[in-house]
Design a protein around this motif. Sequence first.
Motif, PDB file in Angstrom:
ATOM      1  N   GLN A 272      -8.975  12.191  24.907  1.00 32.10           N
ATOM      2  CA  GLN A 272      -9.619  13.302  24.198  1.00 32.10           C
ATOM      3  C   GLN A 272      -8.800  14.569  24.388  1.00 32.10           C
ATOM      4  O   GLN A 272      -8.483  14.961  25.504  1.00 32.10           O
ATOM      5  CB  GLN A 272     -11.037  13.520  24.722  1.00 32.10           C
ATOM      6  N   CYS A 273      -8.471  15.211  23.282  1.00 28.37           N
ATOM      7  CA  CYS A 273      -7.691  16.456  23.327  1.00 28.37           C
ATOM      8  C   CYS A 273      -8.551  17.587  22.776  1.00 28.37           C
ATOM      9  O   CYS A 273      -9.107  17.493  21.681  1.00 28.37           O
ATOM     10  CB  CYS A 273      -6.409  16.313  22.500  1.00 28.37           C
ATOM     11  N   THR A 274      -8.657  18.655  23.542  1.00 26.92           N
ATOM     12  CA  THR A 274      -9.363  19.862  23.107  1.00 26.92           C
ATOM     13  C   THR A 274      -8.393  21.031  23.132  1.00 26.92           C
ATOM     14  O   THR A 274      -7.727  21.274  24.144  1.00 26.92           O
ATOM     15  CB  THR A 274     -10.562  20.175  24.014  1.00 26.92           C
ATOM     16  N   ILE A 275      -8.318  21.740  22.022  1.00 29.07           N
ATOM     17  CA  ILE A 275      -7.428  22.897  21.919  1.00 29.07           C
ATOM     18  C   ILE A 275      -8.219  24.106  21.450  1.00 29.07           C
ATOM     19  O   ILE A 275      -8.943  24.039  20.450  1.00 29.07           O
ATOM     20  CB  ILE A 275      -6.250  22.629  20.963  1.00 29.07           C
ATOM     21  N   GLU A 276      -8.093  25.197  22.193  1.00 27.65           N
ATOM     22  CA  GLU A 276      -8.715  26.466  21.831  1.00 27.65           C
ATOM     23  C   GLU A 276      -7.609  27.488  21.588  1.00 27.65           C
ATOM     24  O   GLU A 276      -6.678  27.600  22.389  1.00 27.65           O
ATOM     25  CB  GLU A 276      -9.651  26.954  22.933  1.00 27.65           C
ATOM     26  N   ILE A 277      -7.724  28.232  20.492  1.00 28.03           N
ATOM     27  CA  ILE A 277      -6.744  29.258  20.154  1.00 28.03           C
ATOM     28  C   ILE A 277      -7.480  30.567  19.900  1.00 28.03           C
ATOM     29  O   ILE A 277      -8.416  30.608  19.102  1.00 28.03           O
ATOM     30  CB  ILE A 277      -5.924  28.889  18.893  1.00 28.03           C
ATOM     31  N   LYS A 278      -7.074  31.607  20.588  1.00 29.48           N
ATOM     32  CA  LYS A 278      -7.659  32.920  20.323  1.00 29.48           C
ATOM     33  C   LYS A 278      -6.529  33.931  20.131  1.00 29.48           C
ATOM     34  O   LYS A 278      -5.451  33.800  20.719  1.00 29.48           O
ATOM     35  CB  LYS A 278      -8.589  33.360  21.456  1.00 29.48           C
ATOM     36  N   SER A 279      -6.779  34.919  19.297  1.00 28.52           N
ATOM     37  CA  SER A 279      -5.746  35.915  19.020  1.00 28.52           C
ATOM     38  C   SER A 279      -6.360  37.308  18.967  1.00 28.52           C
ATOM     39  O   SER A 279      -7.501  37.479  18.544  1.00 28.52           O
ATOM     40  CB  SER A 279      -5.042  35.608  17.692  1.00 28.52           C
ATOM     41  N   VAL A 280      -5.579  38.276  19.420  1.00 30.93           N
ATOM     42  CA  VAL A 280      -5.970  39.684  19.364  1.00 30.93           C
ATOM     43  C   VAL A 280      -4.769  40.479  18.850  1.00 30.93           C
ATOM     44  O   VAL A 280      -3.714  39.927  18.565  1.00 30.93           O
ATOM     45  CB  VAL A 280      -6.415  40.208  20.752  1.00 30.93           C
ATOM     46  N   ASN A 281      -4.940  41.789  18.752  1.00 32.39           N
ATOM     47  CA  ASN A 281      -3.902  42.628  18.159  1.00 32.39           C
ATOM     48  C   ASN A 281      -2.630  42.659  18.997  1.00 32.39           C
ATOM     49  O   ASN A 281      -2.669  42.696  20.229  1.00 32.39           O
ATOM     50  CB  ASN A 281      -4.413  44.063  17.996  1.00 32.39           C
TER      51      ASN A 281
ATOM     52  N   ILE B 219       1.094  42.232   5.966  1.00 33.78           N
ATOM     53  CA  ILE B 219       1.355  43.575   5.440  1.00 33.78           C
ATOM     54  C   ILE B 219       1.191  44.660   6.494  1.00 33.78           C
ATOM     55  O   ILE B 219       1.369  45.841   6.199  1.00 33.78           O
ATOM     56  CB  ILE B 219       0.397  43.880   4.267  1.00 33.78           C
ATOM     57  N   GLY B 220       0.855  44.286   7.722  1.00 35.42           N
ATOM     58  CA  GLY B 220       0.532  45.273   8.750  1.00 35.42           C
ATOM     59  C   GLY B 220       1.617  46.305   8.981  1.00 35.42           C
ATOM     60  O   GLY B 220       1.355  47.512   9.038  1.00 35.42           O
ATOM     61  N   ARG B 221       2.859  45.864   9.118  1.00 40.58           N
ATOM     62  CA  ARG B 221       3.951  46.800   9.410  1.00 40.58           C
ATOM     63  C   ARG B 221       4.204  47.740   8.242  1.00 40.58           C
ATOM     64  O   ARG B 221       4.501  48.923   8.430  1.00 40.58           O
ATOM     65  CB  ARG B 221       5.216  46.016   9.754  1.00 40.58           C
ATOM     66  N   LYS B 222       4.109  47.214   7.019  1.00 40.69           N
ATOM     67  CA  LYS B 222       4.312  48.061   5.841  1.00 40.69           C
ATOM     68  C   LYS B 222       3.221  49.118   5.762  1.00 40.69           C
ATOM     69  O   LYS B 222       3.486  50.280   5.436  1.00 40.69           O
ATOM     70  CB  LYS B 222       4.321  47.209   4.578  1.00 40.69           C
ATOM     71  N   LEU B 223       1.989  48.724   6.069  1.00 35.06           N
ATOM     72  CA  LEU B 223       0.892  49.690   6.055  1.00 35.06           C
ATOM     73  C   LEU B 223       1.116  50.784   7.090  1.00 35.06           C
ATOM     74  O   LEU B 223       0.824  51.957   6.831  1.00 35.06           O
ATOM     75  CB  LEU B 223      -0.437  48.973   6.325  1.00 35.06           C
ATOM     76  N   ASP B 224       1.619  50.410   8.258  1.00 34.26           N
ATOM     77  CA  ASP B 224       1.936  51.404   9.292  1.00 34.26           C
ATOM     78  C   ASP B 224       2.887  52.472   8.745  1.00 34.26           C
ATOM     79  O   ASP B 224       2.693  53.672   8.954  1.00 34.26           O
ATOM     80  CB  ASP B 224       2.575  50.725  10.505  1.00 34.26           C
ATOM     81  N   PHE B 225       3.919  52.018   8.053  1.00 37.43           N
ATOM     82  CA  PHE B 225       4.924  52.944   7.526  1.00 37.43           C
ATOM     83  C   PHE B 225       4.314  53.860   6.458  1.00 37.43           C
ATOM     84  O   PHE B 225       4.547  55.078   6.471  1.00 37.43           O
ATOM     85  CB  PHE B 225       6.087  52.148   6.924  1.00 37.43           C
ATOM     86  N   ILE B 226       3.525  53.292   5.540  1.00 40.02           N
ATOM     87  CA  ILE B 226       2.924  54.099   4.470  1.00 40.02           C
ATOM     88  C   ILE B 226       2.007  55.167   5.054  1.00 40.02           C
ATOM     89  O   ILE B 226       2.007  56.327   4.609  1.00 40.02           O
ATOM     90  CB  ILE B 226       2.148  53.201   3.485  1.00 40.02           C
ATOM     91  N   ILE B 227       1.222  54.790   6.058  1.00 41.03           N
ATOM     92  CA  ILE B 227       0.294  55.746   6.671  1.00 41.03           C
ATOM     93  C   ILE B 227       1.048  56.868   7.371  1.00 41.03           C
ATOM     94  O   ILE B 227       0.628  58.033   7.350  1.00 41.03           O
ATOM     95  CB  ILE B 227      -0.650  55.005   7.642  1.00 41.03           C
TER      96      ILE B 227
ATOM     97  N   VAL C  95      -8.277  55.061   8.988  1.00 43.67           N
ATOM     98  CA  VAL C  95      -7.472  54.027   8.321  1.00 43.67           C
ATOM     99  C   VAL C  95      -6.402  53.500   9.273  1.00 43.67           C
ATOM    100  O   VAL C  95      -6.160  52.292   9.345  1.00 43.67           O
ATOM    101  CB  VAL C  95      -6.812  54.608   7.043  1.00 43.67           C
ATOM    102  N   ARG C  96      -5.756  54.409   9.989  1.00 46.66           N
ATOM    103  CA  ARG C  96      -4.706  53.987  10.929  1.00 46.66           C
ATOM    104  C   ARG C  96      -5.267  53.048  11.993  1.00 46.66           C
ATOM    105  O   ARG C  96      -4.617  52.055  12.359  1.00 46.66           O
ATOM    106  CB  ARG C  96      -4.084  55.225  11.601  1.00 46.66           C
ATOM    107  N   GLU C  97      -6.461  53.347  12.496  1.00 48.34           N
ATOM    108  CA  GLU C  97      -7.078  52.489  13.500  1.00 48.34           C
ATOM    109  C   GLU C  97      -7.369  51.099  12.935  1.00 48.34           C
ATOM    110  O   GLU C  97      -7.156  50.087  13.618  1.00 48.34           O
ATOM    111  CB  GLU C  97      -8.375  53.126  14.010  1.00 48.34           C
ATOM    112  N   GLN C  98      -7.848  51.048  11.701  1.00 50.52           N
ATOM    113  CA  GLN C  98      -8.148  49.763  11.071  1.00 50.52           C
ATOM    114  C   GLN C  98      -6.872  48.960  10.814  1.00 50.52           C
ATOM    115  O   GLN C  98      -6.851  47.739  10.965  1.00 50.52           O
ATOM    116  CB  GLN C  98      -8.894  49.980   9.752  1.00 50.52           C
ATOM    117  N   VAL C  99      -5.811  49.651  10.430  1.00 49.74           N
ATOM    118  CA  VAL C  99      -4.551  48.970  10.110  1.00 49.74           C
ATOM    119  C   VAL C  99      -3.984  48.261  11.343  1.00 49.74           C
ATOM    120  O   VAL C  99      -3.275  47.258  11.221  1.00 49.74           O
ATOM    121  CB  VAL C  99      -3.544  49.964   9.519  1.00 49.74           C
TER     122      VAL C  99
END
Length: 293
Positions: free
Chosen positions: A18-27, A244-252, A285-289
């Motif tokens: 039995q194989c169990t895999i959990e994946i979590k991601s944050v900023n 698109i995260g990095r592009k949004l950073d630049f536009i902001i 907006v910057r915080e959300q991006v």
Amino acid sequence: MNSMTGFGRSTLIADGLQCTIEIKSVNSRFLDLNIRSPKQVNSVEYSIRKCIQKSLHRGKVDVFVTLQDVDDREKQFLINSSLKNQIQNVLVAEGFYESVQEVPLAAVMSISNDWIQIKDDEIHEESLDSLITETTMDALGALIYMRKSEGVQIQKDLLERLLQMAAIIDDIYNHKDDAVLAYKENLRNKMLDYVGNLDITISEDRLLQEIAIMADKTDITEEIVRFRSHVVQLTNTLKKDEPIGRKLDFIIQEMNREVNTIGSKALDISLTDHVVQLKCELEKVREQVQNIE
């Protein structure tokens, strides 16, 4: 558009394992991938990493792998006969038994059970790789679904804020000429008072020319045009189905630069209030991006 926050979990069984895999991601600014797994997974850990790198581009991603026996898997028994005989001889030498043949296994194991080891049959790498890959893909699918769902909510919020900022910049545009006229009149009166105190004369044409030159420095038309262009660009970018995260950073950053310039040029109190509103919306907006992949 995807968020960088999510969680996915999957459990699959194959060949009694039995194989169990959990994946979590944050900023995270880049893709930061960390895998925690038992030793028997080391040989196929590359498959986990490869699957995730194909689907995720940004975020701090933690992967937890667990393997567990299920059903009846074949076992291997390894006997250390030398150690077993040595324990039996000690028991005979100490007078507990008259001969080695009389020493029961229970007595030997009461001294030590290191002479016998039980091991699972070796897992074929190909089978393990297949199980790990399939489980990873299932868990990754759940993670991506959550990231997409949150991304939709962030997109909705950002588009609403962009509409608010567009309305604010329109108000600034509609009042900019009045603000310039008020600035010219105020500047004219101050210059006349100054000239009068010095008891000198100056031609009206020369005065108006100097006022026009100074007032021209307060014109914010170019900044408004560029800000509107950035709003359109940001809106279009938000609707793309790609990282698109990095592009949004630049536009902001560019939008914030235009707002700061408008704030430094706009001396009218009503325009200053609008600039403060723009800055507040831009910060939200910057915080959300920061949450966008």
